[in-house]
Design a protein around this motif. Structure first.
Motif, PDB file in Angstrom:
ATOM      1  N   GLY A  63       0.651  -4.395   5.181  1.00 19.98           N
ATOM      2  CA  GLY A  63      -0.373  -3.379   4.889  1.00 19.98           C
ATOM      3  C   GLY A  63      -0.369  -2.954   3.438  1.00 19.98           C
ATOM      4  O   GLY A  63      -1.411  -2.616   2.876  1.00 19.98           O
ATOM      5  N   THR A  64       0.787  -3.012   2.784  1.00 18.97           N
ATOM      6  CA  THR A  64       0.875  -2.630   1.367  1.00 18.97           C
ATOM      7  C   THR A  64       0.244  -3.665   0.456  1.00 18.97           C
ATOM      8  O   THR A  64       0.029  -3.404  -0.720  1.00 18.97           O
ATOM      9  CB  THR A  64       2.347  -2.435   0.953  1.00 18.97           C
ATOM     10  N   ARG A  65      -0.056  -4.855   0.991  1.00 16.46           N
ATOM     11  CA  ARG A  65      -0.669  -5.926   0.195  1.00 16.46           C
ATOM     12  C   ARG A  65      -2.051  -6.301   0.720  1.00 16.46           C
ATOM     13  O   ARG A  65      -2.613  -7.308   0.319  1.00 16.46           O
ATOM     14  CB  ARG A  65       0.215  -7.183   0.221  1.00 16.46           C
ATOM     15  N   TRP A  66      -2.605  -5.526   1.607  1.00 11.99           N
ATOM     16  CA  TRP A  66      -3.864  -5.866   2.278  1.00 11.99           C
ATOM     17  C   TRP A  66      -5.064  -5.865   1.340  1.00 11.99           C
ATOM     18  O   TRP A  66      -5.943  -6.700   1.441  1.00 11.99           O
ATOM     19  CB  TRP A  66      -4.095  -4.889   3.439  1.00 11.99           C
ATOM     20  N   PHE A  67      -5.136  -4.907   0.438  1.00 16.26           N
ATOM     21  CA  PHE A  67      -6.298  -4.767  -0.450  1.00 16.26           C
ATOM     22  C   PHE A  67      -6.060  -5.573  -1.726  1.00 16.26           C
ATOM     23  O   PHE A  67      -5.546  -5.072  -2.716  1.00 16.26           O
ATOM     24  CB  PHE A  67      -6.567  -3.291  -0.750  1.00 16.26           C
ATOM     25  N   CYS A  68      -6.459  -6.832  -1.698  1.00 19.50           N
ATOM     26  CA  CYS A  68      -6.176  -7.796  -2.775  1.00 19.50           C
ATOM     27  C   CYS A  68      -6.624  -7.292  -4.141  1.00 19.50           C
ATOM     28  O   CYS A  68      -5.941  -7.493  -5.145  1.00 19.50           O
ATOM     29  CB  CYS A  68      -6.851  -9.124  -2.472  1.00 19.50           C
ATOM     30  N   ASN A  69      -7.798  -6.640  -4.187  1.00 25.12           N
ATOM     31  CA  ASN A  69      -8.355  -6.246  -5.478  1.00 25.12           C
ATOM     32  C   ASN A  69      -7.691  -5.003  -6.066  1.00 25.12           C
ATOM     33  O   ASN A  69      -8.147  -4.471  -7.066  1.00 25.12           O
ATOM     34  CB  ASN A  69      -9.878  -6.094  -5.411  1.00 25.12           C
ATOM     35  N   GLN A  70      -6.585  -4.558  -5.474  1.00 26.10           N
ATOM     36  CA  GLN A  70      -5.761  -3.547  -6.131  1.00 26.10           C
ATOM     37  C   GLN A  70      -5.040  -4.173  -7.321  1.00 26.10           C
ATOM     38  O   GLN A  70      -4.806  -3.519  -8.321  1.00 26.10           O
ATOM     39  CB  GLN A  70      -4.701  -2.975  -5.181  1.00 26.10           C
TER      40      GLN A  70
END
Length: 146
Positions: free
Chosen positions: A117-124
């Motif tokens: 979940g800490t890596r879910w939003f790639c465009n962060q």
């Protein structure tokens, strides 16, 4: 008796603020950074093009840049379209780079079969690469020993 006075003062202050904002707008004092009226549509020319040739990384542990458009990609709490190609279960078939194993570790370092979940939003961390002009002066120098 104090409550009615306080309520009246609050109503007066609100009225004066609204009248002041209205006068500022009617006086033509507001404009956009491009000098147009606030409610005017300003066409913006495209100042950069998406680059498909991969850029080199400029510092150690820099997240890779995305060499394709992601304009229509859904990345939210329910779905992540990046995983359709880059998840370890699909990357080989799609010819896409697979995610680093760090993307499959939870906060405690436990390895999982799905993206954490800490890596879910790639465009962060990952952004589309573009050869765009600098918006502000930039004195960045690439690190040595890539």
């Amino acid at each position: 008796m104090t409550k009615p006075i306080l309520a009246g003062a609050l109503a007066l202050a609100t009225s004066l603020a609204l009248v002041g904002a209205g006068l500022a707008q009617s006086a033509g004092g507001l404009s956009s950074l491009r000098g147009a009226s606030v409610d005017e549509q300003v066409p913006v020319e495209q100042i950069f093009q998406q680059e498909t040739q991969r850029f080199n990384r400029e510092y150690r542990q820099q997240p890779p840049l995305i060499p394709h458009s992601i304009d229509q990609y859904q990345i939210d709490v329910r779905a992540n379209q990046c995983l359709g190609c880059h998840d370890w279960t699909n990357a080989g078939d799609r010819g896409a780079p697979t995610l680093s194993m760090t993307h499959y570790l939870d906060r405690d370092g436990t390895e999982m079969d799905h993206v954490a979940g800490t890596r879910w939003f790639c465009n962060q961390c990952h952004v589309p690469q573009a050869n765009a002009p600098e918006l502000v002066e930039n004195t960045f120098e690439s690190s040595t020993g890539r």
